[in-house]
Design an enzyme around this catalytic site. Structure first.
Site, PDB file in Angstrom:
ATOM      1  N   ARG A 245      -3.245   4.337  -4.513  1.00  0.00           N
ATOM      2  CA  ARG A 245      -2.001   3.250  -3.466  1.00  0.00           C
ATOM      3  C   ARG A 245      -1.165   3.867  -3.841  1.00  0.00           C
ATOM      4  O   ARG A 245      -0.581   5.175  -4.202  1.00  0.00           O
ATOM      5  CB  ARG A 245      -1.662   2.877  -5.699  1.00  0.00           C
ATOM      6  CG  ARG A 245      -2.237   1.106  -6.143  1.00  0.00           C
ATOM      7  CD  ARG A 245      -1.448  -0.167  -4.516  1.00  0.00           C
ATOM      8  NE  ARG A 245      -1.761  -1.128  -5.364  1.00  0.00           N
ATOM      9  CZ  ARG A 245      -2.835  -1.344  -4.832  1.00  0.00           C
ATOM     10  NH1 ARG A 245      -3.889  -0.765  -3.643  1.00  0.00           N
ATOM     11  NH2 ARG A 245      -3.614  -2.922  -4.945  1.00  0.00           N
ATOM     12  N   GLU A 274       6.027   0.111   1.178  1.00  0.00           N
ATOM     13  CA  GLU A 274       4.895  -0.005   1.963  1.00  0.00           C
ATOM     14  C   GLU A 274       5.883  -1.682   2.204  1.00  0.00           C
ATOM     15  O   GLU A 274       6.039  -2.642   1.074  1.00  0.00           O
ATOM     16  CB  GLU A 274       3.942  -0.839   1.319  1.00  0.00           C
ATOM     17  CG  GLU A 274       2.408   0.355   1.543  1.00  0.00           C
ATOM     18  CD  GLU A 274       0.974   0.574   0.823  1.00  0.00           C
ATOM     19  OE1 GLU A 274       0.428  -1.306   1.289  1.00  0.00           O
ATOM     20  OE2 GLU A 274       1.075   1.051   0.859  1.00  0.00           O
ATOM     21  N   HIS A 292      -2.602  -0.101   5.321  1.00  0.00           N
ATOM     22  CA  HIS A 292      -3.150  -0.214   4.077  1.00  0.00           C
ATOM     23  C   HIS A 292      -4.202  -1.392   4.406  1.00  0.00           C
ATOM     24  O   HIS A 292      -3.857  -2.446   4.268  1.00  0.00           O
ATOM     25  CB  HIS A 292      -2.040  -1.132   3.216  1.00  0.00           C
ATOM     26  CG  HIS A 292      -2.543  -1.272   1.844  1.00  0.00           C
ATOM     27  ND1 HIS A 292      -1.881  -1.498   0.860  1.00  0.00           N
ATOM     28  CD2 HIS A 292      -3.998  -1.342   1.475  1.00  0.00           C
ATOM     29  CE1 HIS A 292      -2.399  -1.236  -0.700  1.00  0.00           C
ATOM     30  NE2 HIS A 292      -3.581  -1.759  -0.079  1.00  0.00           N
TER      31      HIS A 292
HETATM   32  O1  LIG Z   1      -5.778  -2.507  -1.720  1.00  0.00           O
HETATM   33  C1  LIG Z   1      -6.441  -3.685  -2.429  1.00  0.00           C
HETATM   34  C2  LIG Z   1      -6.641  -3.940  -3.373  1.00  0.00           C
HETATM   35  O2  LIG Z   1      -6.238  -3.320  -4.340  1.00  0.00           O
HETATM   36  O3  LIG Z   1      -7.928  -4.863  -3.447  1.00  0.00           O
END
Ligand SMILES: O=CC(=O)O
Length: 334
Positions: A245, A274, A292
């Site tokens: 993250r 983001e 991401h």
């Molecule tokens: O970032 C992706 C997830 O949390 O699955």
């Protein structure tokens, strides 16, 4: 007695058939709106007053906004389960859910391989400072000007912050590339799970790793875990990889550490705000950036959707979530 209702928020790409099969034990409802306001209106109008379990995802946060305390308080009284599609669930207020008696599941395990694969992709790309030649060749400039040699992974010390399912898969792959692995985790793992990785303190990991990979969950305790002080402690020329993250790292501090040369390069899939990315990262050719997409494969997305629906079915028919979030497991139940 009427069948309990289940609610789908956001689309399903792979498991539509499995969702429709849930009609054998529940009435199916879908939120088809596009905004938080529309969702709140549906809640207020009582459309979902018989819903016992709902399916939501990190993606559907762009429709409803986060399931923060304000939203959780407005969820129907009938709701007992939130089946979340995502390994990370920082957009759900788990404390508030626990207070309301709502159990929450996420999708661990299903995400491990794809996220670990992408971590290695970024790690290798950062070692090679691949962005520069990669974009030069596409611009018909062959290697571009000022091409520099990169570095090998062999014999480099990888420090994994967060040795959960993803971290452990990163370790397996890194070893195949000849890296030595150390890790920091809240708790030391058993030798079977450690697989030869060395358990070190947070500070030692920062001071000694050639590459630092973030593979931990974002919580109130871990937000900003890597900031100016932590960069200062790191080796000169360290490499940073983050597929967890963005908010785990102080992005402005990372930009400064890259500019000063403290950080040699970075491989990033996630960002503080983001889809916005700090200009200092966007403009830095030593950084490899991805939008991401850690779990962005057909197989993994399918497995994640199916795991969420398996949770939903088990919750409604047996009263048990299969992969409930650890904060709600008996030991730490609020
Ligand atoms: O970032 C992706 C997830 O949390 O699955």
């Amino acid at each position: 007695m009427a069948a309990p209702a289940v609610l789908l928020i956001g689309g399903l790409l792979h498991a539509r058939k499995q969702w429709e099969e849930c009609a054998s034990f529940a009435t199916l409802k879908e939120f088809k709106g596009k905004t938080r306001e529309e969702f709140l209106q549906e809640l207020e109008s009582g459309t979902y007053d018989d819903v016992v379990a709902l399916y939501r995802s990190n993606e559907s946060t762009s429709l409803t906004g986060p399931f923060n305390a304000e939203m959780v308080r407005k969820l129907p009284k009938s709701l007992k389960y939130i089946c979340h599609n995502g390994a990370g669930y920082d957009n759900i207020d788990i404390t508030e859910c626990s207070l309301r008696g709502i159990d929450v599941s996420s999708t661990p395990v299903a995400v491990n391989n794809a996220t670990a694969d992408l971590t290695l992709f970024l790690l290798l790309g950062a070692l090679r400072r691949i962005h520069h030649p990669y974009t030069a060749v596409r611009a018909s400039q062959w290697r571009g000007t000022g091409f520099q040699l990169g570095h090998d992974p062999q014999n480099k010390l990888l420090g994994i912050l967060g040795m959960g399912g993803i971290g452990r898969e990163v370790a397996v792959r890194a070893r195949a590339f000849g890296m030595k692995v150390q890790y920091y985790n809240r708790r030391r793992l058993s030798p079977e799970l450690e697989q030869g990785a060395t358990y070190v303190s947070f500070e030692e990991l920062l001071r000694t790793s050639d590459v630092v990979s973030l593979n931990l969950a974002l919580t109130n305790e871990t937000a900003g875990i890597i900031g100016r002080k932590e960069f200062e402690m790191m080796k000169q020329g360290v490499i940073i990889v983050n597929t967890a993250r963005g908010k785990l790292i102080d992005e402005a501090a990372l930009v400064d550490a890259l500019d000063s040369g403290k950080v040699y390069s970075a491989g990033l899939d996630v960002y503080e705000a983001e889809p916005k990315i700090h200009e200092g990262l966007l403009n830095n050719p030593n950084v490899m950036l991805l939008p991401h997409i850690g779990t962005g494969t057909v197989e993994t997305q399918r497995n994640m959707e199916i795991l969420v629906l398996d949770n939903l079915k088990s919750a409604v028919t047996k009263g048990i979530l299969l992969t409930q979030v650890p904060e709600q497991l008996p030991k730490v139940r609020l």
